[in-house]
Design a protein around this motif. Structure first.
Motif, PDB file in Angstrom:
ATOM      1  N   ALA A  52       8.664  -5.898  -7.830  1.00 52.84           N
ATOM      2  CA  ALA A  52       7.650  -6.117  -6.800  1.00 52.84           C
ATOM      3  C   ALA A  52       6.390  -5.330  -7.169  1.00 52.84           C
ATOM      4  O   ALA A  52       6.454  -4.376  -7.951  1.00 52.84           O
ATOM      5  N   PRO A  53       5.219  -5.693  -6.623  1.00 54.09           N
ATOM      6  CA  PRO A  53       4.007  -4.896  -6.859  1.00 54.09           C
ATOM      7  C   PRO A  53       4.200  -3.451  -6.403  1.00 54.09           C
ATOM      8  O   PRO A  53       4.971  -3.174  -5.467  1.00 54.09           O
ATOM      9  N   GLU A  54       3.514  -2.518  -7.022  1.00 56.98           N
ATOM     10  CA  GLU A  54       3.708  -1.094  -6.739  1.00 56.98           C
ATOM     11  C   GLU A  54       3.453  -0.758  -5.274  1.00 56.98           C
ATOM     12  O   GLU A  54       4.191   0.028  -4.671  1.00 56.98           O
ATOM     13  N   HIS A  55       2.407  -1.367  -4.669  1.00 57.92           N
ATOM     14  CA  HIS A  55       2.126  -1.021  -3.269  1.00 57.92           C
ATOM     15  C   HIS A  55       3.235  -1.535  -2.341  1.00 57.92           C
ATOM     16  O   HIS A  55       3.546  -0.912  -1.336  1.00 57.92           O
ATOM     17  N   ASP A  56       3.839  -2.673  -2.695  1.00 56.47           N
ATOM     18  CA  ASP A  56       4.962  -3.173  -1.891  1.00 56.47           C
ATOM     19  C   ASP A  56       6.173  -2.238  -2.019  1.00 56.47           C
ATOM     20  O   ASP A  56       6.914  -2.015  -1.040  1.00 56.47           O
ATOM     21  N   ILE A  57       6.389  -1.703  -3.210  1.00 57.99           N
ATOM     22  CA  ILE A  57       7.512  -0.784  -3.414  1.00 57.99           C
ATOM     23  C   ILE A  57       7.321   0.483  -2.581  1.00 57.99           C
ATOM     24  O   ILE A  57       8.253   0.965  -1.917  1.00 57.99           O
ATOM     25  N   GLU A  58       6.101   1.007  -2.606  1.00 53.39           N
ATOM     26  CA  GLU A  58       5.827   2.219  -1.827  1.00 53.39           C
ATOM     27  C   GLU A  58       5.951   1.952  -0.325  1.00 53.39           C
ATOM     28  O   GLU A  58       6.472   2.787   0.425  1.00 53.39           O
ATOM     29  N   ASN A  59       5.471   0.776   0.117  1.00 54.56           N
ATOM     30  CA  ASN A  59       5.593   0.434   1.544  1.00 54.56           C
ATOM     31  C   ASN A  59       7.055   0.286   1.947  1.00 54.56           C
ATOM     32  O   ASN A  59       7.461   0.707   3.043  1.00 54.56           O
ATOM     33  N   ALA A  60       7.851  -0.317   1.094  1.00 55.70           N
ATOM     34  CA  ALA A  60       9.278  -0.486   1.394  1.00 55.70           C
ATOM     35  C   ALA A  60       9.971   0.868   1.509  1.00 55.70           C
ATOM     36  O   ALA A  60      10.834   1.076   2.374  1.00 55.70           O
ATOM     37  N   LYS A  61       9.585   1.820   0.640  1.00 53.79           N
ATOM     38  CA  LYS A  61      10.163   3.156   0.711  1.00 53.79           C
ATOM     39  C   LYS A  61       9.809   3.838   2.036  1.00 53.79           C
ATOM     40  O   LYS A  61      10.650   4.475   2.683  1.00 53.79           O
ATOM     41  N   ALA A  62       8.521   3.684   2.420  1.00 58.83           N
ATOM     42  CA  ALA A  62       8.071   4.317   3.663  1.00 58.83           C
ATOM     43  C   ALA A  62       8.789   3.721   4.872  1.00 58.83           C
ATOM     44  O   ALA A  62       9.184   4.438   5.802  1.00 58.83           O
TER      45      ALA A  62
ATOM     46  N   ASP B 251      15.334   2.436  11.555  1.00 54.64           N
ATOM     47  CA  ASP B 251      15.277   1.302  12.485  1.00 54.64           C
ATOM     48  C   ASP B 251      14.441   1.587  13.724  1.00 54.64           C
ATOM     49  O   ASP B 251      14.351   0.741  14.621  1.00 54.64           O
ATOM     50  N   ASP B 252      13.851   2.745  13.803  1.00 59.09           N
ATOM     51  CA  ASP B 252      13.049   3.110  14.985  1.00 59.09           C
ATOM     52  C   ASP B 252      11.745   2.321  14.981  1.00 59.09           C
ATOM     53  O   ASP B 252      10.883   2.528  14.117  1.00 59.09           O
ATOM     54  N   PRO B 253      11.556   1.397  15.957  1.00 61.98           N
ATOM     55  CA  PRO B 253      10.342   0.561  15.971  1.00 61.98           C
ATOM     56  C   PRO B 253       9.067   1.387  16.034  1.00 61.98           C
ATOM     57  O   PRO B 253       8.059   1.032  15.404  1.00 61.98           O
ATOM     58  N   LYS B 254       9.057   2.477  16.790  1.00 60.26           N
ATOM     59  CA  LYS B 254       7.848   3.291  16.918  1.00 60.26           C
ATOM     60  C   LYS B 254       7.476   3.925  15.577  1.00 60.26           C
ATOM     61  O   LYS B 254       6.312   3.917  15.173  1.00 60.26           O
ATOM     62  N   LYS B 255       8.484   4.472  14.889  1.00 61.81           N
ATOM     63  CA  LYS B 255       8.207   5.079  13.586  1.00 61.81           C
ATOM     64  C   LYS B 255       7.732   4.032  12.576  1.00 61.81           C
ATOM     65  O   LYS B 255       6.847   4.290  11.760  1.00 61.81           O
ATOM     66  N   ARG B 256       8.318   2.850  12.644  1.00 63.26           N
ATOM     67  CA  ARG B 256       7.934   1.802  11.700  1.00 63.26           C
ATOM     68  C   ARG B 256       6.487   1.359  11.931  1.00 63.26           C
ATOM     69  O   ARG B 256       5.752   1.055  10.994  1.00 63.26           O
ATOM     70  N   ARG B 257       6.080   1.311  13.240  1.00 61.02           N
ATOM     71  CA  ARG B 257       4.696   0.909  13.522  1.00 61.02           C
ATOM     72  C   ARG B 257       3.700   1.955  13.032  1.00 61.02           C
ATOM     73  O   ARG B 257       2.555   1.635  12.722  1.00 61.02           O
ATOM     74  N   LYS B 258       4.135   3.211  12.988  1.00 58.91           N
ATOM     75  CA  LYS B 258       3.227   4.289  12.585  1.00 58.91           C
ATOM     76  C   LYS B 258       3.094   4.414  11.060  1.00 58.91           C
ATOM     77  O   LYS B 258       2.256   5.164  10.573  1.00 58.91           O
ATOM     78  N   VAL B 259       3.930   3.711  10.328  1.00 53.69           N
ATOM     79  CA  VAL B 259       3.869   3.792   8.864  1.00 53.69           C
ATOM     80  C   VAL B 259       2.522   3.254   8.371  1.00 53.69           C
ATOM     81  O   VAL B 259       2.133   2.125   8.707  1.00 53.69           O
ATOM     82  N   ALA B 260       1.798   4.049   7.614  1.00 51.99           N
ATOM     83  CA  ALA B 260       0.505   3.626   7.038  1.00 51.99           C
ATOM     84  C   ALA B 260       0.786   2.852   5.756  1.00 51.99           C
ATOM     85  O   ALA B 260       1.123   3.438   4.722  1.00 51.99           O
ATOM     86  N   ARG B 261       0.636   1.575   5.847  1.00 52.75           N
ATOM     87  CA  ARG B 261       0.959   0.721   4.703  1.00 52.75           C
ATOM     88  C   ARG B 261      -0.135   0.804   3.633  1.00 52.75           C
ATOM     89  O   ARG B 261      -1.316   0.689   3.942  1.00 52.75           O
ATOM     90  N   LYS B 262       0.298   0.990   2.406  1.00 56.55           N
ATOM     91  CA  LYS B 262      -0.638   1.046   1.293  1.00 56.55           C
ATOM     92  C   LYS B 262      -1.135  -0.356   0.972  1.00 56.55           C
ATOM     93  O   LYS B 262      -0.359  -1.318   0.906  1.00 56.55           O
ATOM     94  N   GLN B 263      -2.446  -0.493   0.774  1.00 58.50           N
ATOM     95  CA  GLN B 263      -3.039  -1.785   0.487  1.00 58.50           C
ATOM     96  C   GLN B 263      -3.143  -2.002  -1.024  1.00 58.50           C
ATOM     97  O   GLN B 263      -3.240  -1.049  -1.803  1.00 58.50           O
ATOM     98  N   PRO B 264      -3.117  -3.257  -1.442  1.00 63.84           N
ATOM     99  CA  PRO B 264      -3.253  -3.527  -2.882  1.00 63.84           C
ATOM    100  C   PRO B 264      -4.652  -3.168  -3.371  1.00 63.84           C
ATOM    101  O   PRO B 264      -5.601  -3.136  -2.577  1.00 63.84           O
ATOM    102  N   PRO B 265      -4.810  -2.886  -4.649  1.00 62.96           N
ATOM    103  CA  PRO B 265      -6.140  -2.594  -5.195  1.00 62.96           C
ATOM    104  C   PRO B 265      -7.073  -3.787  -4.988  1.00 62.96           C
ATOM    105  O   PRO B 265      -6.631  -4.938  -4.880  1.00 62.96           O
ATOM    106  N   GLU B 266      -8.368  -3.522  -4.956  1.00 68.71           N
ATOM    107  CA  GLU B 266      -9.352  -4.589  -4.764  1.00 68.71           C
ATOM    108  C   GLU B 266      -9.262  -5.594  -5.915  1.00 68.71           C
ATOM    109  O   GLU B 266      -9.195  -5.221  -7.088  1.00 68.71           O
ATOM    110  N   GLY B 267      -9.226  -6.872  -5.568  1.00 66.52           N
ATOM    111  CA  GLY B 267      -9.141  -7.929  -6.566  1.00 66.52           C
ATOM    112  C   GLY B 267      -7.757  -8.165  -7.121  1.00 66.52           C
ATOM    113  O   GLY B 267      -7.575  -8.975  -8.038  1.00 66.52           O
TER     114      GLY B 267
END
Length: 846
Positions: free
Chosen positions: A378-388, A394-410
Motif C-alpha cells: 500500500a502507499p506509505e501514507h495509507d500504511i501509516e494511517n492504518a497503524k494509527a 475500536d473506540d469510535p472517539k479515538k478513531r475520529r481523533k486520528v490525524a490522517r496523513k495526506q499523500p504528497p502533492e501530485g
C-alpha cells in the motif's frame, strides 16, 4: 545412444502425427518435460500448417512451442525466423537453438554482425526481419515467422517492425507469442486473410504454477522479513527507478537474509570474480549477504553474477526495476510491488494491465515452485494511517481523533481495489504504430518490379486507420520526390508495363546507407579533417560519436557538472544570481565539431535525402575520457555514474565497433589506430562479454562449420579476460594515459587526487606538492593540450617483467627538460586490468 539434437530425430517427409510424437519424445528425454495442453494444441495446429497466436502466462512454456515451430519448418525444408525485441535476447536464443538443432542449422542477424546467415533457422531483431520483408516481399525465403514478445507491436517507436512482416510475408506461417496480448481476434482474421491459412488463437489463463495475490499495509521492510520467514523467497522486489532498487538492497543488509551455509556457498561461487571500485564494491557486499540487484544500468558481468547466484538458489532477495532485468531467467517465488504507479518519461501514471501482468507473471517458476506469490505494498501514507487507526482500537472517539496523513502533492495513488482490478483486467488492445521512412521506401524500390503497386499495397493495406493511411501516403510521395530530385532513384520503362519502373542508382553505397544512414556521411566528414593536426585522432572519434545514439544519463551528468563548474566560476567573478541563472541556459555538455558537422550535413543531405530521418548528435564521451586520461572506473566516479555504468560501457563498445567498422584504413594514422586499440581493451578489461561475443559473431565462419560456440563470458562468474598486457599496443596507450593523467592533475594542482592515485608507492599529496615546487619556481604553468599528450612526450623501455617510463612535461618555455619517471608492474597490471604505475621521480634532467 539417442542423439540429443532434435535435428537428428526429425522424420523425413510431412507426417504431422509422427512429427508431434518425435517432438514430445525429445522434450521428455532431453528436457524432462511433458507437454502442457496449450503447448500440445499449439504444436498440433502448427504441424497442420495453421498460424498460431499463443497468449499464455509467463512460465507456461512458450519457448518450447517456438522450438516446435522451428522443427516443423525444418522438417518441411523451409526457413524459419525467430524475432525478439533486443539484441541480447536474440543472441541468447541463438546459442540456445544451437544446442537444440546444431551450429550448422542456426544463424543470427542483429545489424552488428551476421552469422551463418544462410542457415535454415535465423534469430534476428524484429527490424531485421521487417527490412527483409520490405526488400523481398512474398518472394523472401521465409517459411515460418516466430515473433516473441509480440506485445511490442504497440510500441510507438518500434511497433512498425512487428507489423510489416504480417503485411508483407503472406507466404509464411506465423506464430505470435506473448503473455499479454489482450484481444487477438483482429490479428486472427487479418492473418487468415493475408496467408490463406487457418489461424488458431490459443489463450489460457491457467498457469502451470498458480498465483496468489496479497495487498499489505505493513512497511516494506517488515513485508520482506515476513516473506523470508514464511519461506516465500526468492523475492523479487520491484522498484520503478534504479536508485530506489539499490537503496532498498542496501537497507536490507541489516536483516539476516542468508544463512552461514548460504554465505559460504556464495563466497565459493563468487571465487576470484573481480569487482571494480564504485558499484562493484557495493554489489560485492550485497551478494555476500544474499541480496541481489538487477537492472539495465549494471555491467553485464554483474547481472550474470546475480543470475548465476539466483539460479543456484543462493539469493533470497533481488531488488530490481520493473523490467525484471530484461530477459532475466531465474527462479522467483514472490514478486513484491513497491508501487502500482510509475513515471513513464513524461508523467506519473498508474500501471497498465499489460505492465502489471508482465511483471506479476514472473512469480512462480515451473519445476521450482508449486505456487507463486504476488504482493503489493500500500502507499506509505495509507500504511501509516492504518497503524494509527489500529493503535486507536475500536473506540469510535479515538478513531475520529486520528490525524490522517495526506499523500504528497501530485501523488498518483493506488488501493486494494485498484490492485484487484489489475488482477482481473485483460491487457489493453494492441494499437498500430506504422511509420513511413526513406529507408522503408528504398527497401521496397530495391525489391524490383512494380514499386507503385508494392507501395500502394503497403500503405493502404496496413493496420492503420484510413486517416493516418492518407498521411502516410502523402509522406511517401514527398520522400519519393526528394529521392528522385537527389538522383538516388530513377524511373525507367519496361515494355508492356502499365507504368514506369523505379530503381536505385547506386545500390552498393545505398546498402551501406540503409543499415547505418549516417555512416556514409561520417566517411565524407572525416575527409574534411586536417590529418596533420594533433587533434586529428580525437576529431575522427568526434565524427563517429556524432552518429551514435545519445547515452542520455552520461550527457545529463556532463551537463550538470559543467553547470556546477560554471556557477562556481561566476560566483568567484561576482556575477549576481539572476544573471547566473540566465547564463546557465547556454551551458551544456561538450559538443566537439558541432558547427562543422551540422554545416557538412546540410551539404551532404542535398545528395542523400534519406539522412533526413537520421539525427546528428555531436557529443564527447570517448573523446572526453581520452582527453582526461581516465580509466573506466575513474570516469564513472568523476560524473557519478555508478548506477549507469552498464550504459556507459555499452556506449563505449558501440563507439569501438563503429570506429572499427566505419573508419577506412587510409584514414587511420598510427595515433588513431592506437586510440581504437586502447578503447577496445578498456571495454574488454571492464567487461569482456560485449566485445568477445561480438568478435565471435563477427568471425562467424566457425559457427556454420559446426564448431563449438559459446557466448562471450558464458563460462560463469569466474570468467575473466586475458591479461591487459597481452595487447601491447593497447597497453602502451593505457600507460601513456596513466602517466598523462598525473601530469594533468599536477597542472591543475590537484595534489589530493594525485596522492590517492599513488599512495601505495609512497607518493602522498604532500610529496607530490614538494616534488613540483622547484618546477613552479621556474615556470608558471604546465601544458596539457594535444601537444602535451603526444607520443613524442613519452619514452617507454620494455623489459621482461616491467616497463620503464619517462613522461616529459610541456613547460611554457619549450625546454622540455622536466620529466616524470615511473615503473610499470606488468604482473600487477594483468591482475588489476589496468596499468599499475609506480612513480620513481620528478626532476629536471637538463
Amino acid at each position: 545412444m539417442v542423439s540429443p539434437l532434435l535435428t537428428d530425430r526429425l522424420p523425413h517427409g510431412d507426417d504431422p502425427d509422427k512429427l508431434v510424437e518425435v517432438f514430445a519424445d525429445w522434450a521428455f528425454d532431453e528436457r524432462g518435460l511433458s507437454l502442457y495442453p496449450a503447448q500440445e494444441d499449439a504444436l498440433l495446429e502448427l504441424v497442420t500448417g495453421a498460424n498460431v497466436i499463443l497468449s499464455t502466462p509467463t512460465g507456461s512454456g512458450k519457448s518450447l512451442v517456438a522450438i516446435g515451430a522451428h522443427a516443423v519448418a525444418l522438417a518441411r525444408g523451409e526457413r524459419s525466423f525467430y524475432t525478439a525485441p533486443i539484441k541480447a535476447l536474440v543472441s541468447e536464443k541463438f546459442f540456445a537453438l544451437i544446442e537444440v538443432f546444431g551450429a550448422d542449422k542456426v544463424g543470427m542477424m542483429t545489424g552488428d554482425a551476421a552469422v551463418n546467415e544462410k542457415a535454415p533457422i535465423i534469430c534476428c531483431t524484429a527490424e531485421i526481419l521487417a527490412n527483409l520483408a520490405l526488400r523481398e516481399g512474398r518472394s523472401a525465403d521465409v517459411g515460418a515467422v516466430i515473433m516473441d514478445e509480440f506485445h511490442f507491436y504497440a510500441d510507438p517507436q518500434r511497433g512498425w517492425a512487428w507489423q510489416v512482416p504480417i503485411v508483407e510475408l503472406g507466404q509464411a506461417q506465423f506464430l505470435l507469442m506473448s503473455a499479454t496480448l489482450g484481444d487477438t481476434d483482429f490479428f486472427a482474421e487479418d492473418l487468415k486473410r493475408r496467408t490463406g491459412r487457418e489461424t488458431a488463437q490459443i489463450t489460457s489463463v491457467e498457469r502451470p504454477v498458480p498465483l496468489v495475490f496479497r495487498y499489505v499495509l505493513e512497511p516494506l521492510h517488515e513485508t520482506i522479513s515476513e516473506l523470508l520467514v514464511t519461506h516465500e523467497a526468492p523475492v523479487y522486489v520491484v522498484h520503478f527507478t534504479q536508485q530506489a532498487a539499490i537503496e532498498r538492497a542496501q537497507s536490507l543488509t541489516s536483516v539476516n537474509v542468508a544463512s552461514k551455509e548460504d554465505k559460504a556457498a556464495i563466497a565459493e561461487t563468487i571465487g576470484s570474480f573481480r569487482f571494480t571500485a564504485g558499484f562493484g564494491r557495493t554489489l560485492s557486499r550485497l551478494v555476500r549477504h544474499g541480496i541481489g540487484v538487477h537492472h539495465a544500468g549494471m555491467l553485464p558481468r554483474y547481472r550474470r553474477l546475480v543470475e548465476t547466484l539466483a539460479q543456484a538458489g543462493l539469493l533470497r532477495v533481488i531488488c530490481g526495476t520493473d523490467t525484471l532485468g530484461v530477459g532475466i531467467n531465474v527462479p522467483i517465488r514472490t514478486v513484491l510491488f513497491t508501487a502500482l504507479s510509475k513515471y513513464d518519461g513524461s508523467r506519473v501514471r498508474p500501471l497498465k494491465a499489460r505492465e502489471f501482468h508482465q511483471i506479476a507473471g514472473r512469480a512462480g517458476r515451473a519445476g521450482y515452485d508449486t505456487v507463486g506469490t504476488v504482493v503489493a505494498e500500500a502507499p506509505e501514507h495509507d500504511i501509516e494511517n492504518a497503524k494509527a487507526l489500529a493503535k486507536a482500537g475500536d473506540d469510535p472517539k479515538k478513531r475520529r481523533k486520528v490525524a490522517r496523513k495526506q499523500p504528497p502533492e501530485g501523488f498518483v495513488g493506488w488501493s486494494e481495489v485498484s490492485f484487484q482490478k489489475l488482477q482481473a483486467a485483460r491487457p489493453e488492445p494492441l494499437t498500430s504504430h506504422f511509420q513511413v521512412t526513406h529507408a522503408m521506401l528504398l527497401n521496397v524500390v530495391s525489391r524490383g518490379g512494380d514499386t507503385y503497386a508494392a507501395m500502394k499495397q503497403l500503405l493502404t493495406d496496413n493496420h492503420e486507420p484510413r486517416s493516418r493511411q492518407r498521411r502516410h501516403i502523402l509522406r511517401a510521395i514527398a520522400i519519393y520526390r526528394a529521392l528522385r530530385t537527389a538522383g538516388v532513384v530513377e524511373e525507367y520503362t519496361v515494355e508492356g508495363a502499365p507504368r514506369p519502373r523505379v530503381r536505385i542508382v547506386d545500390e552498393l553505397q545505398l546498402d551501406f546507407a540503409l543499415n547505418q544512414p549516417l555512416s556514409p556521411f561520417a566517411l565524407a566528414a572525416i575527409e574534411l579533417l586536417d590529418r596533420e593536426s594533433p587533434e586529428y585522432p580525437l576529431d575522427v572519434v568526434s565524427v563517429i560519436e556524432s552518429t551514435l545514439d545519445d547515452p542520455r544519463q552520461v550527457l545529463a551528468a556532463q551537463q550538470n557538472k559543467a553547470r556546477g563548474d560554471a556557477v562556481a566560476r561566476m560566483k568567484a567573478d561576482g556575477i549576481e544570481y539572476e544573471e547566473r541563472m540566465a547564463l546557465l541556459d547556454d551551458v551544456t555538455y561538450p559538443k566537439p565539431l558541432d558547427e562543422l558537422l551540422h554545416a557538412a550535413l546540410e551539404t551532404y543531405r542535398r545528395g542523400a535525402p534519406w539522412v533526413e530521418d537520421a539525427r546528428l548528435s555531436p557529443k564527447s564521451v570517448v573523446r572526453d575520457m581520452s582527453e582526461r586520461a581516465m580509466t573506466f572506473t575513474e570516469y564513472v566516479s568523476h560524473y557519478g555514474l555508478a548506477r549507469s555504468e552498464g550504459l556507459v560501457l555499452r556506449y563505449l563498445a558501440d563507439t569501438y565497433r563503429a570506429l572499427r567498422q566505419t573508419v577506412p584504413e587510409h584514414a587511420r594514422t598510427e595515433e588513431l589506430s592506437d586510440l581504437i586499440e586502447w578503447l577496445g581493451e578498456l571495454v574488454r578489461q571492464t567487461d569482456s562479454s560485449l566485445l568477445d561475443e561480438w568478435a565471435t559473431l563477427a568471425a562467424g565462419a566457425d559457427v556454420g562449420d559446426g564448431a563449438e560456440v559459446r557466448p562471450g563470458g558464458a563460462g560463469g562468474p569466474e570468467t575473466a579476460p586475458d591479461g591487459v598486457t597481452a595487447n601491447p599496443r593497447a597497453f602502451r596507450v593505457l600507460v601513456r594515459n596513466a602517466m598523462f593523467r598525473r601530469v594533468e592533475l599536477a597542472a591543475l594542482s590537484r595534489w589530493e587526487e594525485l596522492g590517492e592515485l599513488d599512495r601505495e608507492s609512497g607518493w602522498t599529496a604532500e610529496r607530490w606538492r614538494e616534488a613540483f615546487a622547484p618546477y613552479f619556481e621556474v615556470h608558471d604553468r604546465i601544458g596539457f593540450g594535444a601537444d602535451a599528450r603526444g607520443p613524442q612526450m613519452i619514452d617507454i623501455t620494455e623489459e621482461a617483467d616491467r616497463w620503464l617510463v619517462r613522461q616529459v612535461v610541456d613547460d611554457p618555455a619549450g625546454d622540455r627538460d622536466w620529466a616524470l619517471t615511473a615503473e610499470v608492474d606488468l604482473a600487477a597490471s594483468d591482475e588489476s586490468g589496468e596499468a599499475v604505475i609506480w612513480i620513481t621521480a620528478f626532476d629536471d634532467r637538463s
